[in-house]
Design a protein around this motif. Sequence first.
Motif, PDB file in Angstrom:
ATOM      1  N   GLU A   1      27.393  21.589 -38.240  1.00 48.03           N
ATOM      2  CA  GLU A   1      26.502  22.362 -37.364  1.00 48.03           C
ATOM      3  C   GLU A   1      26.695  23.871 -37.548  1.00 48.03           C
ATOM      4  O   GLU A   1      25.748  24.639 -37.379  1.00 48.03           O
TER       5      GLU A   1
ATOM      6  N   GLY B   1      23.881  17.023 -31.445  1.00 49.10           N
ATOM      7  CA  GLY B   1      23.594  17.958 -32.537  1.00 49.10           C
ATOM      8  C   GLY B   1      22.927  19.221 -32.043  1.00 49.10           C
ATOM      9  O   GLY B   1      22.171  19.873 -32.753  1.00 49.10           O
TER      10      GLY B   1
ATOM     11  N   LEU C   1      18.873  17.366 -32.424  1.00 47.05           N
ATOM     12  CA  LEU C   1      18.248  18.657 -32.717  1.00 47.05           C
ATOM     13  C   LEU C   1      18.694  19.119 -34.102  1.00 47.05           C
ATOM     14  O   LEU C   1      19.888  19.094 -34.415  1.00 47.05           O
ATOM     15  N   GLY C   2      17.746  19.529 -34.914  1.00 44.72           N
ATOM     16  CA  GLY C   2      18.067  19.875 -36.294  1.00 44.72           C
ATOM     17  C   GLY C   2      18.431  18.602 -37.055  1.00 44.72           C
ATOM     18  O   GLY C   2      18.020  17.500 -36.682  1.00 44.72           O
ATOM     19  N   TYR C   3      19.230  18.772 -38.125  1.00 46.26           N
ATOM     20  CA  TYR C   3      19.632  17.604 -38.914  1.00 46.26           C
ATOM     21  C   TYR C   3      21.116  17.298 -38.774  1.00 46.26           C
ATOM     22  O   TYR C   3      21.526  16.161 -38.919  1.00 46.26           O
ATOM     23  N   ALA C   4      21.929  18.322 -38.523  1.00 46.35           N
ATOM     24  CA  ALA C   4      23.379  18.153 -38.569  1.00 46.35           C
ATOM     25  C   ALA C   4      23.953  17.771 -37.207  1.00 46.35           C
ATOM     26  O   ALA C   4      23.562  18.326 -36.176  1.00 46.35           O
TER      27      ALA C   4
ATOM     28  N   THR D   1      22.837  22.599 -31.710  1.00 44.06           N
ATOM     29  CA  THR D   1      23.513  23.696 -32.392  1.00 44.06           C
ATOM     30  C   THR D   1      23.106  25.057 -31.801  1.00 44.06           C
ATOM     31  O   THR D   1      23.465  26.099 -32.335  1.00 44.06           O
TER      32      THR D   1
ATOM     33  N   GLU E   1      24.541  24.606 -40.372  1.00 44.73           N
ATOM     34  CA  GLU E   1      23.135  24.584 -39.948  1.00 44.73           C
ATOM     35  C   GLU E   1      22.765  25.866 -39.190  1.00 44.73           C
ATOM     36  O   GLU E   1      21.682  26.426 -39.367  1.00 44.73           O
TER      37      GLU E   1
HETATM   38 CA    CA Z   1      22.026  20.082 -35.152  1.00 43.54          CA
END
Ligand code: CA
Length: 441
Positions: free
Chosen positions: A252, A88, A243-246, A90, A255
């Motif tokens: 992504e 993830g 990393l992040g949520y997506a 991004t 995001e």
């Molecule tokens: Ca991500």
Amino acid sequence: MRSYDIIAKKRDGLELTAEEISFIVQGFTQGRVPDYQMAAWAMAVFLRGMNPRETADLTMAMVNSGETIDLSPIKGIKVDKHSTGGVGDTTTLVLAPLVAAAGAPVAKMSGRGLGHTGGTLDKFEAIPGFSVELVREKFIENVNTVKAAVVGQTGNLVPADKKLYALRDVTATVNCVPLIASSIMSKKIAAGADAIVLDVKTGSGAFMKTLENSFELAKAMVDIGAQVGRKTVAVVTTMDQPLGYAVGNALEVKEAIDILKGGGPADLRELCLTLGGHMVKLAGLADSSEAAREKLAALLDGGEALAKFKEMIVAQGGNPDVVEKPELLPQSGQQLEVKAARDGFIQAMEAETIGIAATILGAGRETKESVIDPAVGIVLRKKVGDMVKAGEALAMLHVNRQDKVEEVRKMVTGAYAIGAEAAPTGKLIFGEVTKEGVKRY
Ligand code: CA
Ligand code: URA
């Protein structure tokens, strides 16, 4: 010169000359040195190591094994960024327009995803119409006019690495710092980078599982850069959770758009500002990475980075309306909750399991021939340190195929460790390595 003597010399722990290293690397690439001798040599390097000078000579021998890209028609200092592979991750989607908006040229050659980490090209291609197949002239023209372009790799870059990596993969010699460092740096140098910012991931979802190994790899790569005249900075960052949520291509992109609008997940924004700060500093456009970082934060909050992203999408044939209307991105047919079985706090996550689960849903490739589905993936609702109640969603699965849903649901549930005690959110950035030395935060 004989390969036998070069192998024996390294077996005995002696230092190889540049000529000896070049002899064996070119001989292997051109088929004069057989696999069994190269395998013995790789094992000798694995067991005996290489000093910084040998590692730099190995890197340049690999660069010289094939074509190199000449980016000199592009004005300014070309800074490339490389991540050792995260789930993830991004950042490139954000950094290309963000760093370009700060005035630094971004001439990005990227790969497709294989295994549990997604590829940057696949993510950009989730934008309807976006093409990563620009001819060389158009690529250079776009970087000169828009300041950023992303293309797939063309040309026969570093054939020595392709061949050596395949051999290392089956001879238990992958996990060796001088071999990894030279493999990564040779590809960046052959792709024309003047300066390089490295994101060395550490933790459960990373290649390097321990901090010690991660800093060792970071230092080896920065040393190579210093020896071969490419300014290099490495940042060691966590891959203990995605990393992040997506996690997933179109997810992504959305995001990244959130970050470019000044919002988005805090960890992703923070990492983009840190890596971008180093990129802008190395491009000579700021006195310090901290000053560059402030400038970049203003470009995210002021809309300039977002405008640059639209410009970049238009220049590569994509539909820029996705920025205002993310629903124009490919959407999955179904969104399913993965629920927590108990109350508690998220103690830890297995990033790699989440990456594999997203791959099984179709977001990544299991083999080079697999076709990916840009719409599918996983959006986390909870990350390390968060509180959760039984029955509350841990994550959302974005799916188009039913047959793998139960398997993926089990994997995602199993990737979360929930406990009764409050848990710290964990560190994002562990330190940086520059030519001045190692700084641990
Ligand atoms: Ca991500
Ligand atoms: N990534 C690379 O490109 N090379 C290695 O040797 C390991 C990871």
